[in-house]
Scaffold this active site. Structure first.
Site, PDB file in Angstrom:
ATOM      1  N   THR A 175      52.372 -18.730 -21.066  1.00 27.01           N
ATOM      2  CA  THR A 175      52.928 -20.076 -20.962  1.00 27.01           C
ATOM      3  C   THR A 175      53.670 -20.116 -19.645  1.00 27.01           C
ATOM      4  O   THR A 175      54.025 -19.067 -19.112  1.00 27.01           O
ATOM      5  CB  THR A 175      53.914 -20.313 -22.133  1.00 27.01           C
ATOM      6  OG1 THR A 175      53.175 -20.555 -23.323  1.00 27.01           O
ATOM      7  CG2 THR A 175      54.840 -21.484 -21.914  1.00 27.01           C
ATOM      8  N   ARG A 203      45.553 -25.784 -33.818  1.00 25.85           N
ATOM      9  CA  ARG A 203      46.841 -25.068 -33.810  1.00 25.85           C
ATOM     10  C   ARG A 203      47.728 -25.537 -32.645  1.00 25.85           C
ATOM     11  O   ARG A 203      47.288 -25.685 -31.519  1.00 25.85           O
ATOM     12  CB  ARG A 203      46.559 -23.572 -33.693  1.00 25.85           C
ATOM     13  CG  ARG A 203      47.809 -22.685 -33.662  1.00 25.85           C
ATOM     14  CD  ARG A 203      48.236 -22.338 -32.264  1.00 25.85           C
ATOM     15  NE  ARG A 203      49.354 -21.387 -32.245  1.00 25.85           N
ATOM     16  CZ  ARG A 203      50.072 -21.106 -31.158  1.00 25.85           C
ATOM     17  NH1 ARG A 203      49.793 -21.692 -30.023  1.00 25.85           N
ATOM     18  NH2 ARG A 203      51.053 -20.246 -31.214  1.00 25.85           N
ATOM     19  N   GLY A 205      51.500 -24.618 -30.860  1.00 26.62           N
ATOM     20  CA  GLY A 205      52.593 -23.638 -30.826  1.00 26.62           C
ATOM     21  C   GLY A 205      53.939 -24.305 -30.602  1.00 26.62           C
ATOM     22  O   GLY A 205      54.125 -25.497 -30.878  1.00 26.62           O
ATOM     23  N   THR A 226      58.815 -18.698 -24.235  1.00 26.58           N
ATOM     24  CA  THR A 226      57.438 -18.207 -24.187  1.00 26.58           C
ATOM     25  C   THR A 226      57.290 -17.054 -25.158  1.00 26.58           C
ATOM     26  O   THR A 226      58.188 -16.219 -25.274  1.00 26.58           O
ATOM     27  CB  THR A 226      57.017 -17.769 -22.776  1.00 26.58           C
ATOM     28  OG1 THR A 226      55.708 -17.188 -22.872  1.00 26.58           O
ATOM     29  CG2 THR A 226      57.966 -16.757 -22.157  1.00 26.58           C
ATOM     30  N   GLY A 227      56.172 -17.022 -25.850  1.00 21.02           N
ATOM     31  CA  GLY A 227      55.965 -15.932 -26.797  1.00 21.02           C
ATOM     32  C   GLY A 227      55.158 -16.395 -27.988  1.00 21.02           C
ATOM     33  O   GLY A 227      54.447 -17.399 -27.920  1.00 21.02           O
ATOM     34  N   GLY A 229      54.378 -18.340 -30.636  1.00 18.08           N
ATOM     35  CA  GLY A 229      54.895 -19.675 -30.911  1.00 18.08           C
ATOM     36  C   GLY A 229      55.335 -19.918 -32.340  1.00 18.08           C
ATOM     37  O   GLY A 229      56.318 -20.620 -32.588  1.00 18.08           O
TER      38      GLY A 229
END
Ligand code: ASP
Length: 309
Positions: A175, A203, A205, A226-227, A229
């Site tokens: 991201t 989907r 996030g 970020t990561g 989600g």
């Protein structure tokens, strides 16, 4: 009798602007020195651009948008051009932006043909009466606003496509995001992503979710996440950092460390955040091996990937 008015002066203005950006958190194995060089160059370009705007008196909103556009246009990052593919071999992008002085926000999810999703999120914030638009409706709004619409092939990226086909990167994320403080003392946060590789069923996030992926409030901080989600949505991560500052009266650094290292980690989530407050304190907190990140503060730029750099 003469009354001398008591004049209390306080500054509403920041003495110096600053921008912090990220290009995703993860483990980043098997990266060649050339790849690392190109990624750092991309981060530097984005931070440079954002800081240039801020230094010339531009708003944090303009700086965040401009920095994110540079990262969206760079196919090395999972946002805009170069976004990961869904299981149906499409690229569906999410983005959001929030300004700290008004707490206005705009977000889009699942857009497939808008060159710069962050600009669409900004248009939702400034030119619609809504906060979040999705899919085809968001695309019609983009066209109506005169934003650049591109053929889906524009977003194509051979490496991303191969990674979907080979399914070698099963849980691959990435991201981009930016947070900034401008000379007027206003904060802004923005986030943009192609989401998770191989995502299914529409989907979505955390990146387009205000409070999870993006949050800004001049009284506390601006945060971009970020990561993984799903965990950032469940933990309402970006807002939790701001709320901890407000309710517990702790610093941005303490709040981010507790939310990422303790709360997110104990849920089983992985990733990180960037953040900034009105006093020019910044944070880059993550529980992965690295996070692509850069900051431009007090005329000095810093670009890093791994935790121990
Ligand atoms: N948070 C994004 C998502 O879940 C991906 C990422 O930041 O790596 O869509």
């Amino acid at each position: 009798e003469v009354f001398l008015p008591l004049v209390i002066t306080f500054s509403l203005f920041a003495e110096s602007p600053a921008i912090v950006i990220h290009g995703g958190a993860g483990w980043f194995s098997n990266m060649s020195p050339d790849e690392i060089k190109d990624l750092k160059k991309g981060l530097k370009m984005a931070a440079d651009k954002g800081f240039d705007i801020l230094e010339n008196g531009g708003s944090s909103v303009d700086a965040v948008e401009a920095a994110i556009i540079i990262l969206e246009d760079n196919p090395l990052f999972n946002a805009g051009r170069g976004s990961f593919y869904t299981s149906e071999e499409r690229q569906e992008m999410d983005a959001s932006i929030m300004e700290g002085n008004t707490q206005n926000a705009g977000a889009v999810s699942g857009v497939t043909n808008v060159k710069n999703p962050i600009s669409l999120a900004l248009a939702v914030m400034n030119k619609s009466e809504h906060v979040m638009l999705s899919g085809e409706g968001a695309e019609s709004f983009a066209a109506l606003q005169g934003l650049e619409i591109v053929d889906r092939s524009y977003f194509y990226h051979e490496k991303r496509y191969q990674s979907l086909l080979k399914a070698i990167e099963k849980e691959k994320f990435g991201t981009v995001g930016a947070v900034a403080l401008d000379l007027d003392g206003n904060l802004c946060a923005g986030t943009s992503t192609g989401g998770m590789s191989n995502k299914k069923w529409g989907r979505i996030g955390d990146s387009p979710i205000i409070g999870a992926g993006t949050y800004a409030n001049n009284n506390t901080c601006a945060v971009s996440s970020t990561g993984w989600g799903e965990f950032f949505i469940r933990g309402v991560i970006a807002y939790d950092i701001a709320a901890m500052m407000e309710y517990k009266n702790i610093s941005l650094k303490e709040a981010a460390a507790e939310v990422i290292q303790t709360k997110l980690t104990s849920m089983g989530g992985t990733g990180g955040v960037i953040g900034i407050d009105k006093n020019l304190n910044t944070v880059m907190e993550f529980n992965t091996k690295g996070m692509y990140r850069a900051s431009y503060i007090n005329d000095s730029i810093m670009v890093k990937i791994y935790a121990n750099e």
